[in-house]
Design a protein around this motif. Structure first.
Motif, PDB file in Angstrom:
ATOM      1  N   CYS A   1       0.846  -1.266   0.160  1.00  0.00           N
ATOM      2  CA  CYS A   1       0.062  -0.031  -0.037  1.00  0.00           C
ATOM      3  C   CYS A   1       0.883   1.128  -0.016  1.00  0.00           C
ATOM      4  CB  CYS A   1      -0.904  -0.095   1.138  1.00  0.00           C
ATOM      5  SG  CYS A   1      -0.099  -0.200   2.835  1.00  0.00           S
ATOM      6  N   GLU A   2       0.159   2.545  -0.312  1.00  0.00           N
ATOM      7  CA  GLU A   2       0.980   3.606  -0.375  1.00  0.00           C
ATOM      8  C   GLU A   2       1.791   3.817   1.273  1.00  0.00           C
ATOM      9  OE1 GLU A   2      -0.135   8.134  -1.714  1.00  0.00           O
ATOM     10  OE2 GLU A   2      -0.910   7.588   0.407  1.00  0.00           O
TER      11      GLU A   2
ATOM     12  N   GLU B   1       1.212   2.982  -4.162  1.00  0.00           N
ATOM     13  CA  GLU B   1       0.759   1.581  -3.881  1.00  0.00           C
ATOM     14  C   GLU B   1       1.410   0.896  -5.297  1.00  0.00           C
ATOM     15  OE1 GLU B   1      -2.997  -1.060  -3.770  1.00  0.00           O
ATOM     16  OE2 GLU B   1      -3.249   1.112  -4.039  1.00  0.00           O
TER      17      GLU B   1
END
Length: 197
Positions: A53-54, A181
């Motif tokens: 994820c980011e 991401e």
């Protein structure tokens, strides 16, 4: 190599091929503090596992007494996503955060430090490792961090996706970085550097 060092000092970051980044990291001007392989999967050569994820704006090594001056990120493998963005800690932002402090968490302790250390010209920021100090309510602290992140986002520089065999060196005291991401396999080599006295 001197030209690259001057350019990084002037601009704050530089995208180069892996060979030049490694030559730069190993030059006599720098000391390597840490050199690790980070991957999305636990494998024999992986020292740290990255989330897909980011990964929001942060400086590296916030848990150290003095974080590394420079960070080198070399992309070894990348399939999809993983764009890099930077944001400069300019004089306007510095004026708004001078005097603000936070508690920073490490694996073994918690310590208090300025968010921007004026005497060292160093910004220390990793939201998930920070908590309020000086009797500040958590809600006030989170509002303050939201304001900082808004200012960082408004001045962000999109470096974009860095292809395998290339990387970036950035001034970790005056720039924050984030990664979007990603999907598929991603392997990076991250090197922390300090300047030799």
């Amino acid at each position: 190599m001197l030209d690259f060092i001057v350019e990084v000092e002037k601009k704050g970051y530089l995208v180069l091929d892996e060979a030049n980044l490694l030559t730069l990291a190993k030059c006599e001007k720098f000391t390597i503090i840490r050199d690790v392989i980070i991957s999305d999967a636990d494998s024999a050569d992986t020292e740290l596992v990255a989330s897909r994820c980011e990964f929001p704006f942060h400086t590296d090594g916030t848990f150290l007494t003095i974080p590394p001056k420079y960070v080198v990120i070399i992309v070894k493998e990348a399939q999809s996503g993983g764009q890099i963005s930077l944001s400069n800690i300019d004089s306007t932002l510095k004026r708004t955060i001078i005097g603000m402090r936070a508690k920073y968490r490490s694996n073994t302790s918690v310590f208090e430090s300025p968010i921007y250390n004026e005497s060292l010209c160093m910004f220390r920021y990793r939201r998930d490792f920070m908590s309020p100090t000086n009797g500040m309510l958590d809600s006030e602290f989170q509002d303050m961090l939201d304001d900082i992140e808004s200012k960082l986002t408004n001045r962000q520089i999109l470096v974009g996706k860095i292809d395998p065999g290339y990387g970036i060196i950035l001034n970790n005291h005056n720039f924050v970085h984030k990664r979007s991401e990603f999907a598929g396999r991603r392997v990076i080599r991250r090197i922390w550097l300090d300047i030799n006295s």
